[in-house]
Write an enzyme that holds these catalytic residues in place. Structure first.
Site, PDB file in Angstrom:
ATOM      1  CG  HIS A 226      -0.363   0.285   2.502  1.00 15.89           C
ATOM      2  ND1 HIS A 226       0.158  -0.709   3.278  1.00 15.89           N
ATOM      3  CD2 HIS A 226      -0.147   1.440   3.190  1.00 15.89           C
ATOM      4  CE1 HIS A 226       0.649  -0.187   4.386  1.00 15.89           C
ATOM      5  NE2 HIS A 226       0.488   1.117   4.364  1.00 15.89           N
TER       6      HIS A 226
HETATM    7  C1  UD1 Z   1      -2.463   5.595   5.445  1.00 15.75           C
HETATM    8  C2  UD1 Z   1      -1.220   6.171   6.103  1.00 15.75           C
HETATM    9  C3  UD1 Z   1      -0.104   5.132   6.108  1.00 15.75           C
HETATM   10  C4  UD1 Z   1      -0.578   3.838   6.729  1.00 15.75           C
HETATM   11  C5  UD1 Z   1      -1.844   3.372   6.048  1.00 15.75           C
HETATM   12  C6  UD1 Z   1      -2.370   2.152   6.763  1.00 15.75           C
HETATM   13  C7  UD1 Z   1      -0.879   8.586   5.797  1.00 15.75           C
HETATM   14  C8  UD1 Z   1      -0.140   9.615   5.038  1.00 15.75           C
HETATM   15  N1  UD1 Z   1      -0.733   7.325   5.357  1.00 15.75           N
HETATM   16  O1  UD1 Z   1      -2.150   5.330   4.091  1.00 15.75           O
HETATM   17  O2  UD1 Z   1       0.986   5.622   6.872  1.00 15.75           O
HETATM   18  O3  UD1 Z   1       0.440   2.873   6.557  1.00 15.75           O
HETATM   19  O4  UD1 Z   1      -2.826   4.402   6.108  1.00 15.75           O
HETATM   20  O5  UD1 Z   1      -3.249   1.425   5.998  1.00 15.75           O
HETATM   21  O6  UD1 Z   1      -1.547   8.891   6.738  1.00 15.75           O
HETATM   22  N2  UD1 Z   1      -9.480   4.506   0.923  1.00 15.75           N
HETATM   23  C9  UD1 Z   1     -10.698   3.879   0.799  1.00 15.75           C
HETATM   24  N3  UD1 Z   1     -11.347   3.511   1.955  1.00 15.75           N
HETATM   25  C10 UD1 Z   1     -10.843   3.735   3.198  1.00 15.75           C
HETATM   26  C11 UD1 Z   1      -9.598   4.380   3.302  1.00 15.75           C
HETATM   27  C12 UD1 Z   1      -8.935   4.755   2.160  1.00 15.75           C
HETATM   28  O7  UD1 Z   1     -11.189   3.641  -0.302  1.00 15.75           O
HETATM   29  O8  UD1 Z   1     -11.495   3.364   4.194  1.00 15.75           O
HETATM   30  C13 UD1 Z   1      -8.752   4.872  -0.322  1.00 15.75           C
HETATM   31  C14 UD1 Z   1      -9.049   6.286  -0.815  1.00 15.75           C
HETATM   32  O9  UD1 Z   1      -9.057   6.243  -2.210  1.00 15.75           O
HETATM   33  C15 UD1 Z   1      -7.815   7.052  -0.339  1.00 15.75           C
HETATM   34  C16 UD1 Z   1      -6.716   6.013  -0.398  1.00 15.75           C
HETATM   35  O10 UD1 Z   1      -7.350   4.780  -0.063  1.00 15.75           O
HETATM   36  O11 UD1 Z   1      -7.556   8.176  -1.131  1.00 15.75           O
HETATM   37  C17 UD1 Z   1      -5.565   6.273   0.553  1.00 15.75           C
HETATM   38  O12 UD1 Z   1      -6.036   6.443   1.898  1.00 15.75           O
HETATM   39  P1  UD1 Z   1      -5.200   7.348   2.925  1.00 15.75           P
HETATM   40  O13 UD1 Z   1      -5.757   7.214   4.276  1.00 15.75           O
HETATM   41  O14 UD1 Z   1      -5.016   8.711   2.390  1.00 15.75           O
HETATM   42  O15 UD1 Z   1      -3.746   6.721   2.878  1.00 15.75           O
HETATM   43  P2  UD1 Z   1      -3.310   5.195   3.035  1.00 15.75           P
HETATM   44  O16 UD1 Z   1      -2.640   4.773   1.775  1.00 15.75           O
HETATM   45  O17 UD1 Z   1      -4.429   4.388   3.540  1.00 15.75           O
HETATM   46  N1  UDP Z   2      -4.072  -5.829   8.651  1.00 16.76           N
HETATM   47  C1  UDP Z   2      -5.324  -6.432   8.741  1.00 16.76           C
HETATM   48  N2  UDP Z   2      -5.988  -6.744   7.590  1.00 16.76           N
HETATM   49  C2  UDP Z   2      -5.457  -6.508   6.349  1.00 16.76           C
HETATM   50  C3  UDP Z   2      -4.175  -5.892   6.277  1.00 16.76           C
HETATM   51  C4  UDP Z   2      -3.520  -5.559   7.446  1.00 16.76           C
HETATM   52  O1  UDP Z   2      -5.820  -6.682   9.849  1.00 16.76           O
HETATM   53  O2  UDP Z   2      -6.115  -6.825   5.348  1.00 16.76           O
HETATM   54  C5  UDP Z   2      -3.374  -5.456   9.903  1.00 16.76           C
HETATM   55  C6  UDP Z   2      -2.000  -6.075  10.030  1.00 16.76           C
HETATM   56  O3  UDP Z   2      -2.085  -7.368  10.592  1.00 16.76           O
HETATM   57  C7  UDP Z   2      -1.294  -5.078  10.937  1.00 16.76           C
HETATM   58  C8  UDP Z   2      -1.883  -3.750  10.510  1.00 16.76           C
HETATM   59  O4  UDP Z   2      -3.127  -4.065   9.863  1.00 16.76           O
HETATM   60  O5  UDP Z   2      -1.634  -5.305  12.290  1.00 16.76           O
HETATM   61  C9  UDP Z   2      -0.967  -3.056   9.562  1.00 16.76           C
HETATM   62  O6  UDP Z   2      -1.637  -2.006   8.931  1.00 16.76           O
HETATM   63  P1  UDP Z   2      -1.177  -1.408   7.519  1.00 16.76           P
HETATM   64  O7  UDP Z   2      -0.353  -2.385   6.792  1.00 16.76           O
HETATM   65  O8  UDP Z   2      -2.402  -0.892   6.876  1.00 16.76           O
HETATM   66  O9  UDP Z   2      -0.325  -0.133   7.955  1.00 16.76           O
HETATM   67  P2  UDP Z   2       1.204   0.072   8.401  1.00 16.76           P
HETATM   68  O10 UDP Z   2       1.523  -0.884   9.487  1.00 16.76           O
HETATM   69  O11 UDP Z   2       2.058  -0.102   7.190  1.00 16.76           O
HETATM   70  O12 UDP Z   2       1.241   1.490   8.843  1.00 16.76           O
END
Ligand code: UD1
Ligand code: UDP
Length: 380
Positions: A226
């Site tokens: 991601h």
């Molecule tokens: C965010 C965090 C990242 C973390 C990740 C965990 C920031 C800058 N990034 O990244 O550090 O590792 O979360 O998963 O804060 N979207 C949906 N549904 C949702 C959420 C998001 O469709 O419930 C889609 C939207 O198109 C959105 C994109 O995902 O624009 C990215 O979501 P966003 O929260 O901005 O960043 P993440 O990539 O999730």
């Molecule tokens: N995770 C989950 N379901 C998923 C993907 C991740 O429960 O489909 C959990 C994973 O086990 C870990 C946390 O989400 O505990 C990690 O989140 P993510 O990878 O979104 O963010 P990051 O750790 O990179 O910030």
């Protein structure tokens, strides 16, 4: 004490769950703000249900947008809430935009701020998380580090007071006359490790994921992707997917919504299809299913921060689809290999033999949340 926790993205629900539980057990008043950064059922609500996190007192419903807009909206809306709540201290978690917005709102209101998972550094300024964590650390009063490496990172940045290997070091740069009125950083362990210890046994009673997907233990790999630098550059996403296909073994790939969007947006440009292949793309899954999937995997391929650690906790080899990591100890211990998005390196690492090594207790003793609550008690 009245403690406000600010969360908003998937990993923060997991990091906060043990802390909120420990605060409740110590009879502190918990107030929970959800910024709404993540909002799909499978990215948010499922974690509240599975981890027994109380319903947020407020959901700000901010949602997705550009970084500046998202952070700004959160800042404005969090401030409005904090002005009414008279918090003794506010906790922020990790390194997302929710973390930074929370930290800025709190520090401008001069409320004590504690950062859970402080001191991590990837030294990669391409990552939005690197800015978020540096800025948050530098306006926090209490910095709860998950590892000794994190403490050392802060020591290099001249923090006022550091407890390093049990010894209090007061920096000459400290602006304060009394040591405890200036920031204090120390290693308490990792609350994600607490969560694993609290939830793995229950997960086995609850999850049917292996049966549902027809999987036998140690016959498949788990993958997640991601990070923007992997998803938003078509060539990188192509190279990662090409590696997954070339590996040939079953790969279960719960796809983050950001990545799902990019794969479908870039489908033509990518010129690659995972349909009817060894790669099974599924929707994001709940935490308990993920714990079972991870512990029974032969290997984990990921750019997630949390999953690199979970691989280590479970003794499952991890291939990190990044050029660097904040969790350097897992690499040093021989359980994690950094491949970036390089197809050949990914495939080669999956196929090479990994000698099983010791796994030193880098992330604490599973009582990080209790230590955090004790320290909050002592200080406030
Ligand atoms: C965010 C965090 C990242 C973390 C990740 C965990 C920031 C800058 N990034 O990244 O550090 O590792 O979360 O998963 O804060 N979207 C949906 N549904 C949702 C959420 C998001 O469709 O419930 C889609 C939207 O198109 C959105 C994109 O995902 O624009 C990215 O979501 P966003 O929260 O901005 O960043 P993440 O990539 O999730
Ligand atoms: N995770 C989950 N379901 C998923 C993907 C991740 O429960 O489909 C959990 C994973 O086990 C870990 C946390 O989400 O505990 C990690 O989140 P993510 O990878 O979104 O963010 P990051 O750790 O990179 O910030």
């Amino acid at each position: 004490m009245k403690i406000v926790s600010i969360v908003g993205a998937r990993p923060q629900f997991i990091k906060a769950a043990p802390v909120i539980k420990a605060l409740r057990e110590a009879n502190h008043q918990n107030f929970l703000i959800h910024t709404g950064q993540h909002y799909d059922y499978g990215m948010s609500r499922v974690f509240f249900e599975e981890l027994g996190i109380p319903e947020p007192d407020v959901n700000l419903g901010v949602g997705s947008g550009t970084h500046g807009w998202q952070t700004g909206e959160m800042l404005i809306r969090i401030e409005e809430i904090l002005l009414k709540e008279n918090a003794d201290c506010v906790l922020v978690y990790g390194d997302t935009n929710t973390t930074l917005a929370g930290a800025l709102s709190v520090v401008k209101l001069r409320i004590p701020l504690a950062h859970v998972e402080a001191g991590l550094r990837s030294f990669n300024r391409e990552m939005p998380e690197e800015h978020n964590r540096i800025l948050t650390d530098h306006c926090s009063d209490l910095l709860f580090c998950p590892t000794e490496t994190a403490v050392k990172n802060l020591e290099k940045e001249s923090f006022a007071n550091i407890v390093n290997e049990g010894k209090l070091i007061t920096s000459p740069h400290s602006l304060s006359l009394t040591p405890y009125s200036s920031p204090l950083a120390l290693n308490v362990g990792d609350t994600m490790y607490d969560a694993i210890l609290q939830f793995t046994e229950i997960a086995y009673q609850y999850s049917t994921i292996l049966k549902d997907l027809g999987l036998e233990p140690k016959t498949y790999l788990v993958a997640t992707v991601h990070r923007p630098y992997n998803t938003d550059i078509p060539e990188k996403l192509h190279d990662i997917l090409a590696a997954f296909l070339e590996i040939g073994e079953p790969i279960i790939f719960p796809v983050h919504p950001r990545t799902r969007k990019k794969i479908s947006e870039l489908n033509d440009k990518l010129n690659i299809s995972t349909g009817a292949s060894n790669v099974k793309m599924i929707d994001p899954i709940g935490y308990k299913d993920m714990l079972i999937l991870e512990q029974n995997a032969r290997m984990i391929l990921t750019d997630s921060g949390g999953m690199q650690k979970e691989a280590y906790f479970f003794g499952v080899p991890c291939i990190t689809l990044r050029p660097e990591t904040e969790w350097t100890e897992t690499v040093g211990a021989g359980w994690n290999v950094l491949t970036g998005a390089d197809t050949e390196r990914i495939v080669k690492s999956v196929r090479s033999v990994w000698p099983l090594k010791d796994r030193p207790a880098i992330y604490g003793d599973g009582r990080a949340a209790n230590k955090i609550v004790t320290l909050l008690d002592e200080r406030y």
